[in-house]
Write a protein that holds these residues in place. Structure first.
Motif, short mmCIF file in Angstrom:
data_model
loop_
_atom_site.label_atom_id
_atom_site.label_comp_id
_atom_site.label_asym_id
_atom_site.label_seq_id
_atom_site.Cartn_x
_atom_site.Cartn_y
_atom_site.Cartn_z
N ARG A 1 1.01 -1.28 -0.07
CA ARG A 1 0.07 -0.03 -0.25
C ARG A 1 0.74 1.00 -0.20
O ARG A 1 0.62 2.16 -0.58
CB ARG A 1 -1.49 -0.42 1.28
CG ARG A 1 -1.84 -1.19 1.11
CD ARG A 1 -3.54 -0.84 2.31
NE ARG A 1 -2.89 -0.64 3.96
CZ ARG A 1 -2.63 -1.99 3.99
NH1 ARG A 1 -2.92 -2.74 3.55
NH2 ARG A 1 -2.34 -1.76 5.45
N ARG B 1 1.44 4.34 -2.87
CA ARG B 1 1.18 6.11 -2.78
C ARG B 1 2.61 6.57 -2.90
O ARG B 1 2.32 7.13 -4.27
CB ARG B 1 0.84 6.09 -1.30
CG ARG B 1 -0.28 5.78 -0.55
CD ARG B 1 -0.29 7.15 0.96
NE ARG B 1 -1.35 6.37 1.97
CZ ARG B 1 -1.98 7.15 2.35
NH1 ARG B 1 -1.30 7.34 2.91
NH2 ARG B 1 -3.47 6.29 2.51
N CYS B 2 3.50 5.94 -3.00
CA CYS B 2 5.40 6.55 -3.71
C CYS B 2 4.77 6.42 -5.30
O CYS B 2 5.45 7.57 -6.11
CB CYS B 2 5.82 5.53 -3.00
SG CYS B 2 7.13 5.51 -1.35
N ALA C 1 2.95 9.31 5.00
CA ALA C 1 2.24 8.37 4.10
C ALA C 1 1.77 6.86 5.08
O ALA C 1 0.61 6.75 5.50
CB ALA C 1 2.64 7.81 3.70
#
Length: 367
Positions: A11, A15-16, A130
Motif C-alpha cells: 500500500r 502511494r510512492c 504517508a
C-alpha cells in the motif's frame, strides 16, 4: 503476519508510485515496526526498486516484546558501522532508482544532507506522513493488542484502588502502577504514569511529585500499558475519604457528562472537530471554556499520541476501526480537578457503536 507486513508495504509503494518515487526510505521507528514487524535500534526500511531491505547497524536482538522482523524481509547488516539511513540510500542508488522518498519530518538536516551526498543521482522527495496515515485504521490483530493492553491497565488500576492510599506520595503510587503493569504482562508503561493529588489533580500530563495523599483530596490517575508495541490509555479521578464535597460532586458530574458526549459522538464519518466540540461544549456552557486542554482526544497505537487529533481545528473524519481516546478534564488552580479518559474503537452503529476498551468504573468512588 508476514503477509500483513507485505500488504502494508504494498500500500505504501502504491502511494510512492503515485507520487513519482518508486523507492522509499522509512526511518521513524514506529513506522519501521508497522511495515516490518520490528524496529531494531537505529534500523531503517528501504522499499527498493528490486527488493525491500531492513538495514541495521547490528544484528537484531531476539526480544519478543520489541517484535520480530518479517521473515520474508532481507536484513542488511552494516559490517563496519555507519548510519543505516545513509547506507540504505546508497543501496537504493545501486538498485537503479532515480528517486527516493524520505521521511523529512524525522530526519535531521545533517542526515538529509548525508543522504544527498552519498547518492547524488537520487532525487530526494518528501514521503510526508504517508505511513502515519496508513496506521490510522487498525486491523483486528492490532485492536486485539490494544484490547489486551487495556485489560492490563484496568487490572493494575483496580488493584491500586484496593490498597491503602493516604500518606503515600504521587511518585510512589506511579511507580507501583508501572510495576503492576509489567506484573500483568505488559511490555512496560505506554507513557510516563501520571498520579496527581489535591491541587495537582486534573492536570494533563502531570509529573508525579512527593506530595502525599490526604483525606478529602481528588486523586487523578492516568496510565497505559504497552502490549506487543501497542499502547492504550486510561484516566480516572477519585476522592480520598468517605464522602466527596458538593463542589467535587458537581465538577465530577460535569466532566463525566462531557466525556459521555464525546464518546457518543464517535462514529464512522464523524468529523474530528465535531467530536471535540461535543465534549468541549458541555464544559464551555458551564463556564469552564478558559484553560481547557487543546484537544479532547487522540489516536493510539504503536505510539500513544497518533492521528487523528480530536481538536477544534482538526480536519478530517473518523473511519471505522480507528482507536482513539476521549479525555476531557477541568483543573481549578489551587483546588484540583477531574479528568476522565477512555480508549475506544470507532465502530458503526450496526456493530454496536464505539467499543470501550478501558472498563474501570467511572463512578465517583470515595477511597
Amino acid at each position: 503476519m508476514s503477509e500483513v507486513y507485505a500488504a502494508r508495504r504494498a500500500r505504501l509503494r502504491e502511494r510512492c508510485n503515485a507520487g513519482g518515487s518508486p523507492s522509499a526510505l522509512v526511518s521513524r521507528p514506529a513506522n519501521v515496526r508497522y511495515l516490518a514487524g520490528a524496529a531494531p535500534q537505529g534500523a531503517v526500511l528501504l522499499l527498493g526498486k528490486s527488493e525491500d531491505l531492513m538495514v541495521c547497524a547490528a544484528p537484531p536482538e531476539d526480544r519478543p516484546s520489541e517484535g520480530r522482523p518479517d521473515e520474508n524481509l532481507r536484513l542488511h547488516i552494516l559490517s563496519g558501522g555507519g548510519d543505516p539511513a545513509v547506507a540504505a540510500a546508497d543501496l537504493a542508488g545501486g538498485q537503479g532508482a532515480d528517486g527516493l522518498a524520505v521521511e523529512e519530518h524525522h530526519l535531521t538536516v545533517a542526515r538529509h544532507r548525508a543522504l544527498a551526498s552519498v547518492a547524488p543521482g537520487l532525487q530526494l522527495a518528501d514521503l510526508g506522513g504517508a505511513v502515519e496515515q496508513l496506521r490510522v485504521v487498525k486491523d483486528e490483530e492490532e485492536i486485539s493488542c490494544l484490547r489486551i493492553g487495556a485489560e492490563i491497565a484496568d487490572q493494575a488500576l483496580g488493584e491500586l484502588l484496593e490498597s491503602i492510599l493516604v500518606g503515600r506520595t504521587e511518585r510512589h503510587l506511579a511507580l507501583e502502577l508501572e510495576r503492576r503493569l509489567v506484573d500483568h504482562g505488559a511490555d512496560g508503561p505506554g507513557f510516563p504514569t501520571a498520579v496527581a493529588t489535591g491541587p495537582n489533580a486534573g492536570r494533563r500530563c502531570h509529573r508525579p511529585t512527593d506530595r502525599r495523599v490526604e483525606e478529602g483530596d481528588f486523586l487523578s490517575v492516568c496510565l497505559g500499558a504497552t502490549y506487543r508495541g501497542y499502547r492504550c490509555e486510561i484516566g480516572r479521578t477519585f476522592v480520598i475519604g468517605t464522602s466527596p464535597a458538593d463542589w467535587q460532586i458537581e465538577l465530577y458530574d460535569l466532566v463525566f457528562a462531557a466525556q459521555r458526549a464525546g464518546r457518543e459522538a464517535l462514529a464512522p464519518g464523524a468529523a474530528y472537530r465535531e467530536v471535540d466540540r461535543a465534549a468541549r461544549q458541555v464544559l464551555d456552557c458551564a463556564g469552564y471554556g478558559e484553560g481547557l486542554p487543546p484537544l479532547t482526544g487522540h489516536g493510539v497505537g504503536l505510539e500513544i499520541d497518533e492521528d487523528p487529533q480530536l481538536s477544534p481545528s482538526a480536519m478530517g473524519k473518523l473511519d471505522a476501526c480507528v482507536p482513539v481516546t476521549v479525555e476531557p478534564g477541568v483543573h481549578l488552580p489551587g483546588r484540583g480537578g477531574v479528568r476522565i479518559d477512555d480508549t475506544l474503537v470507532v465502530r458503526p452503529e450496526a456493530d454496536g457503536g464505539p467499543e470501550l476498551l478501558t472498563i474501570t468504573t467511572k463512578e465517583l468512588l470515595a477511597l
